[in-house]
Scaffold this active site. Structure first.
Site, PDB file in Angstrom:
ATOM      1  N   GLU A  84       0.487  -1.197  -0.374  1.00 17.10           N
ATOM      2  CA  GLU A  84       0.070   0.245   0.116  1.00 17.10           C
ATOM      3  C   GLU A  84       0.845   1.393  -0.517  1.00 17.10           C
ATOM      4  O   GLU A  84       0.341   2.084  -1.098  1.00 17.10           O
ATOM      5  CB  GLU A  84      -0.690  -0.160   1.253  1.00 17.10           C
ATOM      6  CG  GLU A  84      -1.735  -0.839   1.144  1.00 17.10           C
ATOM      7  CD  GLU A  84      -2.903  -0.731   0.351  1.00 17.10           C
ATOM      8  OE1 GLU A  84      -3.408  -0.327  -0.293  1.00 17.10           O
ATOM      9  OE2 GLU A  84      -3.905  -2.479  -0.200  1.00 17.10           O
ATOM     10  N   ARG A  88       0.828   3.604  -2.961  1.00 17.60           N
ATOM     11  CA  ARG A  88      -0.002   4.521  -3.031  1.00 17.60           C
ATOM     12  C   ARG A  88       0.702   6.198  -2.510  1.00 17.60           C
ATOM     13  O   ARG A  88       0.752   7.189  -3.221  1.00 17.60           O
ATOM     14  CB  ARG A  88      -0.778   4.583  -1.389  1.00 17.60           C
ATOM     15  CG  ARG A  88      -1.639   3.807  -1.472  1.00 17.60           C
ATOM     16  CD  ARG A  88      -3.137   4.336  -0.663  1.00 17.60           C
ATOM     17  NE  ARG A  88      -3.913   3.340  -1.181  1.00 17.60           N
ATOM     18  CZ  ARG A  88      -4.893   2.872  -0.426  1.00 17.60           C
ATOM     19  NH1 ARG A  88      -6.162   3.434  -0.087  1.00 17.60           N
ATOM     20  NH2 ARG A  88      -5.755   1.690   0.038  1.00 17.60           N
ATOM     21  N   ASP A 211      -5.147  -9.521  -8.457  1.00 16.17           N
ATOM     22  CA  ASP A 211      -4.851  -8.579  -9.478  1.00 16.17           C
ATOM     23  C   ASP A 211      -3.764  -7.602  -9.826  1.00 16.17           C
ATOM     24  O   ASP A 211      -3.647  -8.042 -11.354  1.00 16.17           O
ATOM     25  CB  ASP A 211      -6.009  -7.428  -9.006  1.00 16.17           C
ATOM     26  CG  ASP A 211      -6.212  -7.299  -7.766  1.00 16.17           C
ATOM     27  OD1 ASP A 211      -4.617  -7.104  -7.123  1.00 16.17           O
ATOM     28  OD2 ASP A 211      -7.106  -6.418  -6.959  1.00 16.17           O
ATOM     29  N   GLU A 327     -12.329   1.082 -10.414  1.00 20.72           N
ATOM     30  CA  GLU A 327     -11.666  -0.705 -11.174  1.00 20.72           C
ATOM     31  C   GLU A 327     -13.151  -0.527 -12.004  1.00 20.72           C
ATOM     32  O   GLU A 327     -13.141  -0.345 -13.784  1.00 20.72           O
ATOM     33  CB  GLU A 327     -11.814  -1.989 -10.481  1.00 20.72           C
ATOM     34  CG  GLU A 327     -10.068  -2.222  -9.907  1.00 20.72           C
ATOM     35  CD  GLU A 327     -10.220  -1.767  -8.388  1.00 20.72           C
ATOM     36  OE1 GLU A 327     -11.295  -1.097  -7.435  1.00 20.72           O
ATOM     37  OE2 GLU A 327      -9.347  -1.694  -7.319  1.00 20.72           O
ATOM     38  N   THR A 411      -1.006   1.058 -10.476  1.00 15.93           N
ATOM     39  CA  THR A 411      -2.900   0.526 -10.276  1.00 15.93           C
ATOM     40  C   THR A 411      -3.656   1.699  -9.135  1.00 15.93           C
ATOM     41  O   THR A 411      -4.114   0.433  -8.526  1.00 15.93           O
ATOM     42  CB  THR A 411      -1.613  -1.218  -9.118  1.00 15.93           C
ATOM     43  OG1 THR A 411      -3.653  -1.826  -9.334  1.00 15.93           O
ATOM     44  CG2 THR A 411      -1.036  -0.464  -7.692  1.00 15.93           C
TER      45      THR A 411
HETATM   46  C1  DMJ Z   1      -6.138   0.989  -5.215  1.00 17.14           C
HETATM   47  O1  DMJ Z   1      -5.743   1.182  -4.206  1.00 17.14           O
HETATM   48  C2  DMJ Z   1      -5.577  -0.269  -6.143  1.00 17.14           C
HETATM   49  O2  DMJ Z   1      -6.036  -0.074  -7.579  1.00 17.14           O
HETATM   50  C3  DMJ Z   1      -5.238  -2.174  -6.230  1.00 17.14           C
HETATM   51  O3  DMJ Z   1      -4.620  -2.310  -6.897  1.00 17.14           O
HETATM   52  C4  DMJ Z   1      -6.517  -1.900  -5.782  1.00 17.14           C
HETATM   53  N1  DMJ Z   1      -7.456  -1.593  -4.457  1.00 17.14           N
HETATM   54  C5  DMJ Z   1      -7.365  -0.794  -5.260  1.00 17.14           C
HETATM   55  C6  DMJ Z   1      -8.386   0.425  -5.729  1.00 17.14           C
HETATM   56  O4  DMJ Z   1      -9.812  -0.765  -5.381  1.00 17.14           O
END
Ligand code: DMJ
Length: 419
Positions: A84, A88, A211, A327, A411
């Site tokens: 995370e 982020r 994912d 998403e 992501t």
């Molecule tokens: C985000 O922190 C990122 O997209 C991660 O890959 C999956 N979860 C959240 C959003 O749903």
């Protein structure tokens, strides 16, 4: 619509400024600040900064930048999630630097990466889940492909910007360690021990916990022109489409199968899985991307907002929460970019309108506890600023705002330059 999305961003950011300034996030019902750990890592400002720049929100971006440069520090004796914090904070600092060119963003990104790299000191090269930012102590040896294999974009970009190959080599080694442990039919499991390298859960999925591993194989191959990642993606997508793709009467979906036998054992799909239409489109498989986005739209409409998990064999909701996830909007954006079909504008418009209708509070936007009765819950994750509102804005805004072909989104929707 772009102006409406921008207005929503300003509104939610004002709530953060008023009630949670300097903290990780705002709790939009209690109007209280929320921090993940003992010290704030400024999740919302760091995650939201590049969205402010893209939206042309100069004064908001300036104050977020000042807050980040003055108050974001990492020398804390606290355990943080390696994944995370990378997607982020590291991601936000790097895209902030690429958009703003202020070297202090890069200095912070280097400082953070140096601390996080300690997480990779395992016998397999796969990172532990948690690392202490000050001492380098690690914990969490049972991890998953997403948390292990989703750092090549951030560290590849950092290697490019600093000329130090160590970052990228470390992240790539971890991603490839997952790939090398695939089964003979080419699937990976969903949980693995990073010390022994043995699978702990052998169910295979494109969804939660796996994912962004797949997402980063493809995006890493494109951003970093890396042939090993390209080979790993080419091989993985064949196995995914052979064993996990599932066409049933409700549409085209991806389910869960045993990684050794390939036998489907669950037909679950949810908000997180919706990213895969975007990945398919980026990988050039327009046919499957279009079919999956039809299913994503169906899932959104099932209760008026998409659920976290449903069973696509009977379209029953299994977990009705909605965490303001991006998403589905992200995939709409990719599909619109690649096809220019206005139906994706209509889809995105409907999604955004229902989000505003059901999630807007007096001071921000709240996640939903159960989309079957639309009860709100006291959370507004930073990815709402980084991703959900960014993708919604970019769909409706002039495509020149961000040249899609010159960037790759991490992501968390932080754009990295493709040069
Ligand atoms: C985000 O922190 C990122 O997209 C991660 O890959 C999956 N979860 C959240 C959003 O749903």
């Amino acid at each position: 619509m772009a102006a409406e999305v921008r207005q929503s961003f300003i509104f939610a950011w004002d709530g953060y400024v008023r009630y949670a300034w300097g903290h990780d996030a705002l709790m939009p019902l209690s109007r209280q600040p929320h921090d993940w750990y003992a010290h704030s890592l400024l999740m919302t400002p760091v995650d939201g900064y590049d969205t402010m720049i893209l939206m042309g929100l100069k004064s908001q971006a300036d104050s977020a930048k000042n807050l980040i440069l003055d108050s974001l520090h990492f020398n804390y004796d606290m355990m943080v999630s390696n994944f995370e914090t990378t997607i982020r904070i590291e991601g936000g600092l790097l895209s902030g630097y690429e958009l703003n060119h202020d070297k202090r963003f890069l200095a912070k990104a280097i400082d953070l990466a140096t601390r996080l790299l300690k997480a990779f000191h395992s016998p397999t090269g796969m990172p532990y889940r948690f690392v202490n930012l000050k001492t380098g102590k690690v914990s969490g040896k049972i991890s998953n492909p997403a948390e292990i294999g989703s750092m090549t974009l951030e560290y590849g970009t950092l290697s490019k910007l600093t000329g130090n190959p160590l970052y990228f080599q470390t992240a790539k080694r971890a991603a490839m360690a997952i790939f090398h442990r695939r089964s003979s039919i080419g699937l990976v499991g969903s949980s693995i021990n990073v010390v022994t390298g043995k699978w702990v859960d052998t169910e295979s999925t494109i969804g939660s916990g796996t994912d962004s591993y797949y997402e980063y194989l493809l995006k890493g191959a494109i951003l970093l022109k890396d042939q090993d990642l390209q080979m790993a993606w080419d091989s993985s997508i064949q196995a995914i489409n052979h064993y996990l793709a599932d066409s049933v009467s409700s549409g085209f979906w991806y389910g869960q199968a045993n990684m050794y036998s390939g036998k489907i054992n669950r037909e679950n799909y949810g908000a997180l899985d919706a990213y895969f239409a975007a990945v398919l489109a980026l990988g050039g498989d327009r046919k499957r991307a279009i079919a999956l986005q039809e299913s994503n739209d169906k899932m959104w409409k099932l209760a008026g907002i998409e659920p976290e998990v449903m069973d696509f064999s009977n379209m029953k909701i299994l977990n009705g929460s909605y965490a303001l996830r991006p998403e589905n909007m992200e995939s709409c954006y990719y599909l619109y970019h690649f096809t220019q079909n206005p139906k994706y504008l209509r889809m995105a418009k409907e999604m955004f309108k229902s989000l505003v209708k059901n999630c807007r509070t007096n001071v921000g936007f709240a996640a939903i506890q159960d989309v079957q009765n639309m009860t709100p819950t006291d959370s507004m994750e930073s990815f709402f600023f980084a991703e959900t509102l960014k993708y919604a804005y970019l769909i409706f805004e002039d495509p020149k705002t961000l040249n899609f072909d010159q960037i790759i989104f991490n992501t968390e929707a932080h754009p990295f330059k493709r040069s």
